[in-house]
Motif scaffolding. Sequence first.
Motif, PDB file in Angstrom:
ATOM      1  N   ARG A  87       1.488   3.596   5.914  1.00 37.57           N
ATOM      2  CA  ARG A  87       0.299   3.581   6.786  1.00 37.57           C
ATOM      3  C   ARG A  87      -0.713   2.689   6.076  1.00 37.57           C
ATOM      4  N   ASP A  88      -0.490   1.387   6.165  1.00 38.10           N
ATOM      5  CA  ASP A  88      -1.213   0.440   5.324  1.00 38.10           C
ATOM      6  C   ASP A  88      -2.657   0.244   5.762  1.00 38.10           C
ATOM      7  N   GLY A  89      -3.469  -0.105   4.788  1.00 39.61           N
ATOM      8  CA  GLY A  89      -4.866  -0.423   5.043  1.00 39.61           C
ATOM      9  C   GLY A  89      -5.620  -0.493   3.724  1.00 39.61           C
ATOM     10  N   PHE A  90      -6.643  -1.337   3.665  1.00 43.37           N
ATOM     11  CA  PHE A  90      -7.445  -1.398   2.449  1.00 43.37           C
ATOM     12  C   PHE A  90      -8.156  -0.063   2.231  1.00 43.37           C
ATOM     13  N   PHE A  91      -8.249   0.324   0.959  1.00 39.41           N
ATOM     14  CA  PHE A  91      -8.710   1.665   0.631  1.00 39.41           C
ATOM     15  C   PHE A  91     -10.113   1.956   1.169  1.00 39.41           C
ATOM     16  N   GLN A 138       5.627   0.429  -8.890  1.00 36.97           N
ATOM     17  CA  GLN A 138       5.635  -0.066 -10.268  1.00 36.97           C
ATOM     18  C   GLN A 138       4.478  -1.022 -10.533  1.00 36.97           C
ATOM     19  N   LYS A 139       4.219  -1.911  -9.586  1.00 35.12           N
ATOM     20  CA  LYS A 139       3.203  -2.941  -9.824  1.00 35.12           C
ATOM     21  C   LYS A 139       1.944  -2.769  -8.988  1.00 35.12           C
ATOM     22  N   GLY A 140       1.980  -1.864  -7.989  1.00 31.96           N
ATOM     23  CA  GLY A 140       0.861  -1.736  -7.068  1.00 31.96           C
ATOM     24  C   GLY A 140       0.905  -2.827  -6.003  1.00 31.96           C
ATOM     25  N   GLN A 141       0.185  -2.585  -4.896  1.00 30.23           N
ATOM     26  CA  GLN A 141       0.137  -3.576  -3.829  1.00 30.23           C
ATOM     27  C   GLN A 141      -1.142  -3.389  -3.037  1.00 30.23           C
ATOM     28  N   ALA A 142      -1.917  -4.455  -2.903  1.00 28.85           N
ATOM     29  CA  ALA A 142      -3.138  -4.399  -2.102  1.00 28.85           C
ATOM     30  C   ALA A 142      -2.811  -3.945  -0.684  1.00 28.85           C
ATOM     31  N   GLY A 143      -3.640  -3.073  -0.159  1.00 30.89           N
ATOM     32  CA  GLY A 143      -3.406  -2.552   1.183  1.00 30.89           C
ATOM     33  C   GLY A 143      -2.465  -1.369   1.211  1.00 30.89           C
ATOM     34  N   GLN A 144      -1.981  -0.961   0.038  1.00 33.17           N
ATOM     35  CA  GLN A 144      -1.042   0.162  -0.024  1.00 33.17           C
ATOM     36  C   GLN A 144      -1.393   1.127  -1.164  1.00 33.17           C
ATOM     37  N   LYS A 151       4.642   6.385  -4.533  1.00 32.26           N
ATOM     38  CA  LYS A 151       5.876   5.875  -5.123  1.00 32.26           C
ATOM     39  C   LYS A 151       5.806   5.851  -6.649  1.00 32.26           C
ATOM     40  N   ALA A 152       4.617   5.657  -7.208  1.00 30.90           N
ATOM     41  CA  ALA A 152       4.448   5.765  -8.651  1.00 30.90           C
ATOM     42  C   ALA A 152       4.598   7.218  -9.089  1.00 30.90           C
ATOM     43  N   GLY A 178      12.942  -3.780  -4.264  1.00 32.85           N
ATOM     44  CA  GLY A 178      11.963  -4.784  -3.890  1.00 32.85           C
ATOM     45  C   GLY A 178      11.993  -4.968  -2.383  1.00 32.85           C
ATOM     46  N   TYR A 179      11.834  -6.203  -1.930  1.00 30.93           N
ATOM     47  CA  TYR A 179      11.825  -6.477  -0.492  1.00 30.93           C
ATOM     48  C   TYR A 179      13.260  -6.567   0.021  1.00 30.93           C
TER      49      TYR A 179
END
Length: 241
Positions: A87-91, A138-144, A151-152, A178-179
């Motif tokens: 459910r993506d979106g900037f925090f 593992q690395k984080g993702q903007a918008g998620q 997942k971490a 990954g993708y």
Amino acid sequence: MARTALVTGGTRGIGRAISARLKADGFNVAAGYSGNDDAARATADELDIMVVKGNVGKFEDCQRAVAEVEERFGPVEILVNNAGITRDGFFHKMQPEQWSQVVSVNMDSLFNMTRQVIEGMRERNFGRIVNISSINGQKGQAGQTNYSAAKAGMIGFTKALAQENARKGITVNCVAPGYINTEMMDSIPENVMAAIVGNIPVARLGEAEEIAACVAFLVRDDASFITGSTISANGGQYMLG
């Protein structure tokens, strides 16, 4: 006698590939799903596996689902926690339900599902639990932030549970894809997809069957010395030392 494997989110995408691989490897397979009855029926017919419906974010649903599987096949000895949503979106714009829905399905489900089978695994001195995390855990993702946090958290859950149960013959591991080339990628614009692939050293998306191969390895009887680990299956996009 064949061991029994339960795969959550097991009727579509990566989960379906895992269900197919474990069935081919000789396991009794039950695939969990939450809403798409047509996909579930098709998967059951095509793979000749059991499907069971329920919301992994609800403890009672998980309790019922495991009971149904064990009534048909016997004890669940392999659990693959694969179910997940985004459910993506900037925090700074994220709504409470975007956060809570993702944490419920991606993180609370680990407790809800694993709690149903862990005592039996300990009694039998055998079990295989594989949690499907993500490169973005593992690395984080903007918008998620919601998805990345869940997942971490899955990786931390894996490490702690592995330590608690190692002497009982139970391994607990993660696969962090990954993708991957699934229907979830179909909505991504062509230019964005090109940028994604351009950042993957192997220069392609992964295939669901490649993630399934990682799971198939980890659930083998002779993979008993591997626990608390995370396999990064991302084409070299993110490498941990």
